[in-house]
Design an enzyme around this catalytic site. Structure first.
Site, mmCIF file in Angstrom:
data_model
loop_
_atom_site.group_PDB
_atom_site.id
_atom_site.type_symbol
_atom_site.label_atom_id
_atom_site.label_comp_id
_atom_site.label_asym_id
_atom_site.label_seq_id
_atom_site.Cartn_x
_atom_site.Cartn_y
_atom_site.Cartn_z
ATOM 1 C CD1 TRP A 133 -2.938 2.154 0.499
ATOM 2 C CD2 TRP A 133 -2.036 2.059 2.969
ATOM 3 N NE1 TRP A 133 -3.716 2.285 0.818
ATOM 4 C CE2 TRP A 133 -2.756 2.534 2.432
ATOM 5 C CE3 TRP A 133 -1.591 1.878 3.827
ATOM 6 C CZ2 TRP A 133 -3.221 3.143 3.626
ATOM 7 C CZ3 TRP A 133 -1.891 2.519 4.275
ATOM 8 C CH2 TRP A 133 -2.991 3.914 4.323
ATOM 9 C CG ASP A 215 -2.388 -2.803 7.258
ATOM 10 O OD1 ASP A 215 -3.541 -2.842 7.596
ATOM 11 O OD2 ASP A 215 -2.130 -1.863 6.550
ATOM 12 C CE LYS A 251 -10.050 -0.766 2.511
ATOM 13 N NZ LYS A 251 -9.917 0.629 1.544
#
Ligand code: LMR
Length: 408
Positions: A133, A215, A251
């Site tokens: 990311w 993460d 999300k």
């Protein structure tokens, strides 16, 4: 004269720039496959029904007020989030060796974790997957890390994990280096290690005395199963690792702009917890003082209400199955058109993103020529694909690879 005249123009944030350009584009068949945000079959954002229910209940609860939250946030939220991550029967929870801290979504959690590791644990080097990311690097360097390195991850030829390169890079890492691991649904590749590969990774991390930071932005969202998506973290905890995990509820709860996350800390020494919490308190106090309440109250309300919790688990199954279905459809359409290349990776990958294998030139052609917005790296968000646009997306990919084949 201006104090600001020497300020240099910084580069744009690609993913948000694409969203803006998409909004300004009046081409009727335009498709946004840039930002990682869920869309319904109609291509619309989805506020989860349990979120609406929780919001109505909170709005009607006159006992709630707008007083400051504690610096470390809402206790019930953080303990529920940590339990969801580690599992009801986690030995670390039973032994009071794990706790959570409310943060500003996953990014805020990464920022607090990184500053804590840099200031209090003395970490100077972090490792991120190649690719990762795009924000990891910025967050870690801003937080005080001196050096960011990459471990090999994606093998472009086989369109899968380069486990040998990954392990070798870990073996060469200096003791104490922080290793950023994607807990599930790797962003941007959609390619995760298998359980056996996670075991190999854990072994090297232990042997070389590295520090694992997970993460976790997609728990439940990836497979539809909260426990399955937390497997890697729980495995590390079962192997006696100390670790931190940065959780996002953007999300899986669809709470993108509420900025709600949790920083879970697992330690082997309960005696150090008060000191650790006191230092996290100082870091947060000096950064934003204390967190907002809305997202924490929603998540906590749902996680602590049996009926709503079940409904939420249904919602994450709806989202993950829609994505899995769209992966199948996209692959079918590409194969039907005899699009150059092998498309099996589209259905093998998991989670929100797919690394298509398109190079930069081809990805930019998709945007300019076909109004299909995607990252230059070739990453697409599967959430933007719907039964209505899958045919158009496949045709656009096919045309692109036919027009620009040489570099493919
Ligand atoms: C993404 O990767 O598209 C999302 O996580 C949004 C972001 O902040 O980059």
């Amino acid at each position: 004269m201006s104090w600001f005249s020497e300020v240099q123009q910084g580069p744009p944030i690609e993913v948000f720039q694409l969203t803006k350009q998409f909004g300004e584009d009046d081409f009727p068949q335009k498709v946004n496959l840039g930002v990682g945000a869920y869309r319904t079959e109609e291509g619309k954002p989805w506020v989860l029904p349990v979120v609406r229910t929780a919001e109505k209940a909170l709005a009607n609860d006159d006992s709630l007020n707008k007083e400051y939250f504690p610096v470390l946030g809402m206790d019930l939220f953080a303990s529920s989030a940590t339990k969801m991550l580690l599992g009801e029967d986690s030995p670390a929870l039973a032994e009071n060796r794990a706790f959570g801290v409310q943060t500003l979504s996953g990014t805020g959690s990464l920022r607090v974790a990184a500053e804590f590791l840099a200031r209090q644990v003395g970490s100077t080097v972090f490792y991120q997957s190649k690719p990762t990311w795009e924000n990891h690097r910025l967050v870690f360097l801003n937080a005080g890390f001196k050096e960011g390195r990459e471990y090999r991850y994606w093998d472009a030829n086989k369109r899968g994990l380069d486990i040998e390169g990954f392990l070798e890079d870990l073996r060469n890492a200096p003791e104490g280096a922080v290793i950023i691991l994607h807990a599930v649904a790797h962003n941007p590749t959609g390619c995760d290690p298998t359980q056996e590969q996670w075991q190999q990774i854990a072994k090297v991390i232990k042997e070389k005395k590295l520090f694992p930071l997970f993460d976790s932005a997609y728990q439940g969202f990836a497979s539809g199963d909260l426990d399955k998506d937390a497997w890697a973290i729980r495995y590390f905890v079962s192997q006696g690792f100390e670790l931190v995990c940065t959780q996002s509820f953007a999300k899986n709860f669809g709470l993108y702009n509420e900025r709600i996350g949790n920083l879970a800390v697992v330690t082997n020494n309960t005696a150090c917890i008060p000191a650790v919490k006191s230092q996290l308190t100082l870091i947060i106090r000096g950064m934003y003082s204390n967190p907002p309440s809305h997202g924490a109250r929603i998540v906590s309300y749902v996680l602590n209400n049996k009926e709503l919790y079940e409904q939420w688990r249904d919602h994450i199954r709806v989202m993950s199955s829609r994505i899995i279905e769209m992966r199948k459809r996209l692959r079918e359409e590409l194969e039907k058109l005899n699009t150059p290349g092998d498309w099996s990776h589209i259905t093998q990958q998991i989670g929100m993103f797919s690394y298509t294998g398109l190079n930069q030139e081809q990805s930019m052609h998709m945007v300019k020529q076909h109004h299909v917005y995607m990252l230059k790296s070739g990453r697409i968000s599967m959430c933007g694909i719907t039964p209505n646009n899958v045919g158009y997306v496949a045709k656009s990919i096919c045309e692109t690879l036919t027009t620009l084949p040489s570099k493919y």
